[in-house]
Design an enzyme around this catalytic site. Sequence first.
Site, PDB file in Angstrom:
ATOM      1  CB  SER A   1      -0.951  -0.026   1.190  1.00  0.00           C
ATOM      2  OG  SER A   1      -0.235  -0.265   2.351  1.00  0.00           O
TER       3      SER A   1
ATOM      4  CD  GLU B   1       0.468   7.028 -11.090  1.00  0.00           C
ATOM      5  OE1 GLU B   1       1.689   7.152 -11.306  1.00  0.00           O
ATOM      6  OE2 GLU B   1      -0.160   5.985 -11.229  1.00  0.00           O
TER       7      GLU B   1
ATOM      8  CE  LYS C   1      -4.274   6.014  -2.413  1.00  0.00           C
ATOM      9  NZ  LYS C   1      -5.530   5.304  -2.246  1.00  0.00           N
TER      10      LYS C   1
ATOM     11  CG  ASP D   1     -11.976   5.626  -3.636  1.00  0.00           C
ATOM     12  OD1 ASP D   1     -11.449   4.630  -3.095  1.00  0.00           O
ATOM     13  OD2 ASP D   1     -12.824   6.340  -3.077  1.00  0.00           O
TER      14      ASP D   1
ATOM     15  CE1 TYR E   1      -1.613   0.810  -8.864  1.00  0.00           C
ATOM     16  CE2 TYR E   1      -3.686   1.671  -9.690  1.00  0.00           C
ATOM     17  CZ  TYR E   1      -2.982   0.916  -8.767  1.00  0.00           C
ATOM     18  OH  TYR E   1      -3.639   0.280  -7.762  1.00  0.00           O
TER      19      TYR E   1
ATOM     20  CE  LYS F   1      -6.419   8.858   0.679  1.00  0.00           C
ATOM     21  NZ  LYS F   1      -6.381   7.819   1.694  1.00  0.00           N
TER      22      LYS F   1
ATOM     23  CB  CYS G   1     -14.814  -2.304  32.767  1.00  0.00           C
ATOM     24  SG  CYS G   1     -15.190  -3.215  31.267  1.00  0.00           S
TER      25      CYS G   1
ATOM     26  CB  CYS H   1     -15.950  -7.089  33.326  1.00  0.00           C
ATOM     27  SG  CYS H   1     -14.485  -6.089  33.607  1.00  0.00           S
TER      28      CYS H   1
ATOM     29  CB  CYS I   1     -11.364  -2.650  31.411  1.00  0.00           C
ATOM     30  SG  CYS I   1     -11.757  -4.206  32.201  1.00  0.00           S
TER      31      CYS I   1
ATOM     32  CB  CYS J   1     -12.843  -7.628  30.876  1.00  0.00           C
ATOM     33  SG  CYS J   1     -13.872  -6.541  29.876  1.00  0.00           S
TER      34      CYS J   1
HETATM   35  S1  IVH Z   1       0.927   2.604  -6.770  1.00  0.00           S
HETATM   36  C1  IVH Z   1       3.847  -0.119  -4.459  1.00  0.00           C
HETATM   37  N1  IVH Z   1      -0.700   4.203  -8.038  1.00  0.00           N
HETATM   38  O1  IVH Z   1      -3.896   2.917  -3.617  1.00  0.00           O
HETATM   39  C2  IVH Z   1       2.650   0.743  -4.535  1.00  0.00           C
HETATM   40  N2  IVH Z   1      -1.607   2.887  -6.280  1.00  0.00           N
HETATM   41  O2  IVH Z   1      -3.422   3.310  -0.801  1.00  0.00           O
HETATM   42  C3  IVH Z   1       1.787   0.417  -5.680  1.00  0.00           C
HETATM   43  N3  IVH Z   1      -4.012   3.178  -5.953  1.00  0.00           N
HETATM   44  O3  IVH Z   1      -3.005  -0.401  -2.940  1.00  0.00           O
HETATM   45  C4  IVH Z   1       0.601   1.261  -5.732  1.00  0.00           C
HETATM   46  N4  IVH Z   1      -4.321   4.613  -7.561  1.00  0.00           N
HETATM   47  O4  IVH Z   1      -4.778   0.044  -4.761  1.00  0.00           O
HETATM   48  C5  IVH Z   1      -0.581   3.297  -7.052  1.00  0.00           C
HETATM   49  N5  IVH Z   1      -2.038   5.611  -9.282  1.00  0.00           N
HETATM   50  C6  IVH Z   1      -1.913   4.725  -8.314  1.00  0.00           C
HETATM   51  C7  IVH Z   1      -3.008   4.320  -7.545  1.00  0.00           C
HETATM   52  C8  IVH Z   1      -2.813   3.394  -6.527  1.00  0.00           C
HETATM   53  C9  IVH Z   1      -4.905   3.921  -6.611  1.00  0.00           C
HETATM   54  C10 IVH Z   1      -4.331   2.326  -4.804  1.00  0.00           C
HETATM   55  C11 IVH Z   1      -3.707   0.943  -4.813  1.00  0.00           C
HETATM   56  C12 IVH Z   1      -2.938   0.866  -3.531  1.00  0.00           C
HETATM   57  C13 IVH Z   1      -3.616   1.898  -2.704  1.00  0.00           C
HETATM   58  C14 IVH Z   1      -2.742   2.405  -1.589  1.00  0.00           C
END
Ligand code: IVH
Length: 776
Positions: A116, A150, A152, A154, A263, A351, A456, A459, A474, A480
């Site tokens: 990620s 680029e 991101k 969703d 990507y 983000k 708590c 419990c 707790c 508990c």
């Molecule tokens: S690069 C090694 N590029 O975002 C990293 N990820 O929050 C490879 N995502 O798991 C990911 N757009 O599912 C990359 N232009 C983009 C993206 C992207 C969406 C997602 C992807 C990743 C997640 C991480």
Amino acid sequence: MSKAVSDPVSNPASNPASAPSSAPSSDRPDVARLTEAAAAAEIAELAGMIADANRAYHGEDAPEITDAEYDALKRRLQAIEARFPALKRPDSPTEAIGAAPSGTFAKVRHAVRMLSLENAFDDEEIAKFDERIRLYLGLGPEAPLWFTAEPKIDGLSLSLRYEGGKLVQAATRGDGEIGENVTANARTVADIPELLTPEAEPPAVLEVRGEVYMSHADFEALNTQQAAAGGKRFANPRNAAAGSLRQLDAGVTAARPLRFFAYAWGEMSAPLAATQSAAIARLKALGFSTNGLTERCDGPSALLAAYRRIEQKRATLGYDIDGVVYKVDDLALQARLGFRSTTPRWAIAHKFPAELAWTRLEAIDIQVGRTGALSPVARLAPVTVGGVVVSNATLHNEDYIAGRSASGEAIRDGKDLRPGDWVQVKRAGDVIPKVVDVDLARRPAGTTPFDFPQCCPECGSPAEREEGDAVRRCTGGLICPAQAVEKLKHFVSRAAFDIDGLGARQIEMFFADPDLGIRDPADIFTLAARDAANLGKLRNRDGFGDRSAGNLFRAIEERRRIGLGRLIFALGIRHVGEVAAQDLARHYGSWEALVAALDSARPAALAHRAADAAEAQERRAAAAEGRRARIAEVRGAAIAAAAPSPDATAAWDDLTGADGIGPVLALSLSDSLANPRERAAIDRLTEMLVIEPPEARATASPVAGKTVVFTGTLEKMTRAEAKARAEALGAKVAGSVSARTDLLVAGPGAGSKAREAARLGIETIDEDAWLRLIGG
Ligand code: IVH
């Protein structure tokens, strides 16, 4: 909020559900007596019910009917179709590719892990990202460093494996190491080529990674269609895309308008290009859709300008994006930068800002977590924040509700929160929504400040706050029920034992059923034997038949063999996360060694606890008297008074000197193993397991398994890079020299560590010798 879409698919029969609203009724007329009109109506009804069941089970991870009921629906549909073949619809679920959803997707181990991204929320973090990379690579502030920017997307990530230019496998991300095989479904997505363009000369092996998503227009049309068919609507395009891809019936996926942007990549037999931007161009030439908004940028200001341009286009793109991803363009530099445990150093996701909304705070509930933390949760009048309906939000802790931190600082300008208040809710991406503000002008008359419980709620044990901790906990431990059940949920979670068909929902059901006797993790491993002996039968319980019980017992049996790191993480000890658990596993190599070391270190751990208390007291006294605190002195005195043996001190120093293990974690670990109730539960569990030693990261390397310390100035690479490379070759990197050190790498200016190594007779080499040793 919607459920995480990446939850493992488990057997529907082991996912008991609320009372089925659409279960087949046994009083349907005999097929032989159906008129054609009645048959047509029933075919439509059954197809809808099967589609609903598929969606509930795969799309929303919330099955509504059992295996047997699902099978009965399909059998009935088949029987009617057999009698009235002309009424059979081309998209009939009985013709669907793939089997009935009684099994799960096959698991696929990714040849290269799917990672990620680290998140950033403001401009400053982007400047730091650039600085960190320069520091790591040893590049000065003026050296050229190019990036790509680029959108991101969703959606959900997918890995596509091509061999000889042909698609051979598609897998979801899963936990990053193991995903689900969704090849048949991926083949139905128009943007995913079955064959790569031969003229672009595809490498013999190529794994292409990217995002599956659904456009706004297609999402709206799908929801309209769903509503017309009496089905459920999807909360957002991402859920719709995920639910559509993760269908066991590829026929359903084929009918969904999914798209794909490429990507990134995983394994490949030959590099695609020398830069990220050229590699993306090559993916395009090979036949993939790539995002046209991708730009090359020469530093943070250009990245931020690209971010603003993309942000401005966001509303008119026609698909959801939640930020902009920046990547180092030069792939040789990407390779040098490498990865942290779950994220690359060479990329970051910037983000978009969180979305905000006002609503009424209806109540404050207290939840008790795995480590006993009393977490206040805001129950809100449902409100849409950034396209998602939010009805719960976190309130962090009692200070956050009171509007003042333990050190007296104001939170929200000191405004407290009370049930009945109008509050502002913030939702950033997938992060849990928070209450961030309150409108005092709209506060109803007669309210009083919220009275945070001192006991708590689960419990009744006293709930206490430790020095410097904002969280009230707790003190009931495993007595508990809330802590016990949360520990069990953690134990079976993905990064821990990850038992197929045994998720949080099943744990809650099993825990609530005294006949099943599931109180401690060890009870999971005796379930099959107790079931066979007729004690606490699993079958015939809501949602469990012979087959699903058998599947569950098999899945549990498979997990009797477990890696040391996973086991340590699974114990759910406070402060011991996934990375620290792996660090501990590598440091000690076996469960026995870890336990022996902790037992030996216990007196020293207690001495350090006493020293912590003495230090806190000294700080308070010094602040009151307006003098400097004598920290080293009081700590030294406290430890001398406790007088741990040299062996205990050595074991403690070794533990806290291990890479990634600090004194707070060490104390928490020591406490857990010294607690008689917890220790008994852990011992009972470990006796039933086969614990596998951690894999050395690279056994072929001459430094695998060695403990290395770096000191002095390194001239060819930065300290961070040296550490990361040593670890990638299977070495342990420690911060201080001890009897367990194998090698000291000393650059110019090495001081006390070099002297200590000489005293202990530890081999010491310089940076060049180190580079020769590791081959470059
Ligand atoms: S690069 C090694 N590029 O975002 C990293 N990820 O929050 C490879 N995502 O798991 C990911 N757009 O599912 C990359 N232009 C983009 C993206 C992207 C969406 C997602 C992807 C990743 C997640 C991480």
